[in-house]
Motif scaffolding. Structure first.
Motif, PDB file in Angstrom:
ATOM      1  N   PHE A 167       5.966   6.461  12.197  1.00  0.00           N
ATOM      2  CA  PHE A 167       4.832   7.220  12.709  1.00  0.00           C
ATOM      3  C   PHE A 167       4.066   7.879  11.561  1.00  0.00           C
ATOM      4  O   PHE A 167       2.848   7.793  11.471  1.00  0.00           O
ATOM      5  N   LEU A 168       4.790   8.509  10.664  1.00  0.00           N
ATOM      6  CA  LEU A 168       4.153   9.190   9.534  1.00  0.00           C
ATOM      7  C   LEU A 168       3.341   8.196   8.693  1.00  0.00           C
ATOM      8  O   LEU A 168       2.301   8.539   8.137  1.00  0.00           O
ATOM      9  N   CYS A 169       3.825   6.972   8.635  1.00  0.00           N
ATOM     10  CA  CYS A 169       3.204   5.971   7.760  1.00  0.00           C
ATOM     11  C   CYS A 169       2.146   5.120   8.456  1.00  0.00           C
ATOM     12  O   CYS A 169       1.562   4.241   7.823  1.00  0.00           O
ATOM     13  N   TYR A 170       1.886   5.368   9.770  1.00  0.00           N
ATOM     14  CA  TYR A 170       0.965   4.438  10.426  1.00  0.00           C
ATOM     15  C   TYR A 170      -0.434   4.427   9.810  1.00  0.00           C
ATOM     16  O   TYR A 170      -1.097   3.385   9.829  1.00  0.00           O
ATOM     17  N   PRO A 171      -0.900   5.557   9.187  1.00  0.00           N
ATOM     18  CA  PRO A 171      -2.216   5.441   8.538  1.00  0.00           C
ATOM     19  C   PRO A 171      -2.234   4.398   7.413  1.00  0.00           C
ATOM     20  O   PRO A 171      -3.289   3.856   7.100  1.00  0.00           O
ATOM     21  N   VAL A 172      -1.084   4.120   6.829  1.00  0.00           N
ATOM     22  CA  VAL A 172      -1.033   3.096   5.771  1.00  0.00           C
ATOM     23  C   VAL A 172      -1.151   1.711   6.411  1.00  0.00           C
ATOM     24  O   VAL A 172      -1.844   0.827   5.905  1.00  0.00           O
ATOM     25  N   SER A 173      -0.495   1.541   7.549  1.00  0.00           N
ATOM     26  CA  SER A 173      -0.627   0.251   8.233  1.00  0.00           C
ATOM     27  C   SER A 173      -2.059   0.087   8.765  1.00  0.00           C
ATOM     28  O   SER A 173      -2.600  -1.022   8.814  1.00  0.00           O
ATOM     29  N   GLN A 174      -2.695   1.210   9.093  1.00  0.00           N
ATOM     30  CA  GLN A 174      -4.107   1.142   9.510  1.00  0.00           C
ATOM     31  C   GLN A 174      -4.998   0.697   8.336  1.00  0.00           C
ATOM     32  O   GLN A 174      -5.991   0.003   8.523  1.00  0.00           O
ATOM     33  N   ALA A 175      -4.612   1.082   7.120  1.00  0.00           N
ATOM     34  CA  ALA A 175      -5.361   0.617   5.939  1.00  0.00           C
ATOM     35  C   ALA A 175      -5.233  -0.902   5.814  1.00  0.00           C
ATOM     36  O   ALA A 175      -6.195  -1.589   5.438  1.00  0.00           O
TER      37      ALA A 175
ATOM     38  N   TYR B 104       0.822  -1.217   0.000  1.00  0.00           N
ATOM     39  CA  TYR B 104       0.000   0.000   0.000  1.00  0.00           C
ATOM     40  C   TYR B 104       0.859   1.272   0.000  1.00  0.00           C
ATOM     41  O   TYR B 104       0.418   2.323  -0.462  1.00  0.00           O
ATOM     42  N   LEU B 105       2.070   1.171   0.553  1.00  0.00           N
ATOM     43  CA  LEU B 105       2.931   2.369   0.623  1.00  0.00           C
ATOM     44  C   LEU B 105       3.220   2.949  -0.767  1.00  0.00           C
ATOM     45  O   LEU B 105       3.435   4.157  -0.901  1.00  0.00           O
ATOM     46  N   ASN B 106       3.178   2.100  -1.787  1.00  0.00           N
ATOM     47  CA  ASN B 106       3.392   2.596  -3.159  1.00  0.00           C
ATOM     48  C   ASN B 106       2.238   3.460  -3.641  1.00  0.00           C
ATOM     49  O   ASN B 106       2.378   4.184  -4.618  1.00  0.00           O
ATOM     50  N   LEU B 107       1.100   3.338  -2.970  1.00  0.00           N
ATOM     51  CA  LEU B 107      -0.107   4.011  -3.457  1.00  0.00           C
ATOM     52  C   LEU B 107      -0.354   5.332  -2.732  1.00  0.00           C
ATOM     53  O   LEU B 107      -1.408   5.951  -2.884  1.00  0.00           O
ATOM     54  N   VAL B 108       0.599   5.748  -1.909  1.00  0.00           N
ATOM     55  CA  VAL B 108       0.437   6.948  -1.073  1.00  0.00           C
ATOM     56  C   VAL B 108       1.662   7.839  -1.248  1.00  0.00           C
ATOM     57  O   VAL B 108       2.772   7.328  -1.304  1.00  0.00           O
ATOM     58  N   THR B 109       1.447   9.143  -1.321  1.00  0.00           N
ATOM     59  CA  THR B 109       2.627  10.016  -1.401  1.00  0.00           C
ATOM     60  C   THR B 109       3.005  10.524  -0.008  1.00  0.00           C
ATOM     61  O   THR B 109       2.164  10.576   0.898  1.00  0.00           O
ATOM     62  N   VAL B 110       4.259  10.892   0.130  1.00  0.00           N
ATOM     63  CA  VAL B 110       4.729  11.448   1.402  1.00  0.00           C
ATOM     64  C   VAL B 110       3.955  12.737   1.706  1.00  0.00           C
ATOM     65  O   VAL B 110       3.545  12.982   2.842  1.00  0.00           O
ATOM     66  N   ALA B 111       3.704  13.536   0.663  1.00  0.00           N
ATOM     67  CA  ALA B 111       2.968  14.794   0.858  1.00  0.00           C
ATOM     68  C   ALA B 111       1.565  14.514   1.411  1.00  0.00           C
ATOM     69  O   ALA B 111       1.080  15.223   2.295  1.00  0.00           O
TER      70      ALA B 111
END
Ligand code: TRP
Length: 354
Positions: A145-153, A113-120
């Motif tokens: 921490f910044l990426c935890y919403p992706v792990s929540q997905a 999923y991290l590929n589907l999200v931008t840092v911005a």
């Protein structure tokens, strides 16, 4: 086991006609009244309706994103949160309770999923932004921490959840999950389900203020909470310290109910609306002391919390049974997560050996 009757996994594909509910909590502290009215009550009601396959995830990996230097705290609170669940009435025969870190499919989904999200996009998430400010990370934001919403997905999609009962602060995360699902499905094919957030109908329940009455929500780190595990004396002590109207100095002075936490709580927890309306009117007119209102709030809250407290003490007598419940729940959740992962891998063409 019951879960398998409800949620069939056949040849690696999940077959269910029922709706799926998933939600979770970070085990960075015990659960408090904000969790209770913001999400626990909704999930209990949906569990008890019998219409959903329910999953509740103890998000220890997410708790570690800002407590990585305090693993013992996270470990201890996994058990405390499990006790809170049992105390409020989550029933392991109807709700699968699982531990995030023991589900290897979740970090694998997260990586895809991290590929589907931008840092911005991650930096714009309002909830993460607020937390970053509160925690004082400044320029040193841990990437996890910044990426935890992706792990929540990944948490939400492993069981293809339709409904996610959460507090209002979680809406930005739900929106991010929905974006990830749409992006995944449009690139790789319709595999994932776009979830709906379910938030409480009343404003007070959506964001219960802490007892100190600043506009911030109840939170462990702000030390402004009332906990499900609090005993009777602690409950009274917390209510006694509650913020009211600083201008209401003498009993005969007219008092304000706007922003007065005692009245906010009465609106959320009280059932005798006629009596509460009468108290408000008297308070605004003058002649009603804070202590009298606080004593009434104590009665109201204690009536709701006493049975929870008793069930908690009962379950706490057998920690082995609590751990066993978590082990079983995690095992059942892993079967579902692994089935979704197989579909995801096939859709992404990385299922090399079939
Ligand atoms: N972010 C949630 C919180 O801070 C916890 C959580 C983790 C969650 N995974 C989830 C909530 C999945 C809903 C769905 O409380």
């Amino acid at each position: 086991m019951l879960l398998l009757e409800l949620l069939l996994v056949k040849e690696g594909v999940i077959i269910t006609t029922r709706k799926v509910l998933l939600t979770g909590d970070r085990p960075s502290g015990q659960l408090h009244l904000g969790h209770y009215v913001g999400s626990l009550k909704n999930r209990l009601q949906l569990q008890d309706s019998g219409d959903y396959d329910c999953f509740v995830l103890i998000a220890d990996v997410q708790a570690l994103t800002d407590n990585f230097d305090n693993p013992q705290k996270v470990r201890d609170n996994v058990y405390e949160v499990a006790l809170d669940y049992l105390a409020v009435g989550l029933d392991p025969t109807r709700t699968t309770i699982c531990i995030q870190s023991l589900m290897p499919a979740l970090p694998e989904l997260t990586v895809y999923y991290l590929n589907l999200v931008t840092v911005a996009r991650l930096q714009r998430n309002p909830t993460t932004k607020t937390e970053i400010a509160q925690k004082g990370f400044k320029a040193s934001i841990p990437a996890g921490f910044l990426c935890y919403p992706v792990s929540q997905a990944a948490d939400i999609t492993f069981c293809k959840a339709h409904v996610v009962p959460v507090g209002e602060d979680q809406l930005p995360h739900l929106e991010q999950t929905r974006e990830i699902v749409r992006s995944f499905n449009s690139i790789y094919g319709e595999v994932l389900v776009e979830p709906e957030a379910l938030i409480p109908s009343s404003a007070g329940s959506r964001r219960l203020p802490g007892i100190t009455g600043t506009d911030s929500k109840m939170s462990k780190s702000l030390g402004n909470g009332i906990y499900l595990a609090d005993d009777k004396d602690t409950l009274w002590e917390r209510i006694r310290q509650m913020y009211t109207d600083p201008g209401h100095l003498r009993v005969e002075d007219p008092g304000q109910i706007e922003g007065n936490v005692v009245f906010t709580y009465l609106d959320v927890f009280g059932t005798d609306t006629a009596y509460i309306a009468q108290l408000k009117e008297h308070y605004q007119r003058g002649g009603l002391g804070d202590m009298k209102v606080k004593k009434y709030l104590f009665e109201v809250l204690d009536a709701e919390l006493a049975p929870i407290r008793e069930r908690r003490l009962e379950h706490a007598k057998d920690p082995g049974a609590v751990l066993e419940m978590l082990r079983e729940g995690t095992k059942a959740a892993n079967e579902v997560a692994n089935a979704t992962l197989r579909e995801v891998r096939a859709a992404m063409k990385i299922d090399y050996f079939g």
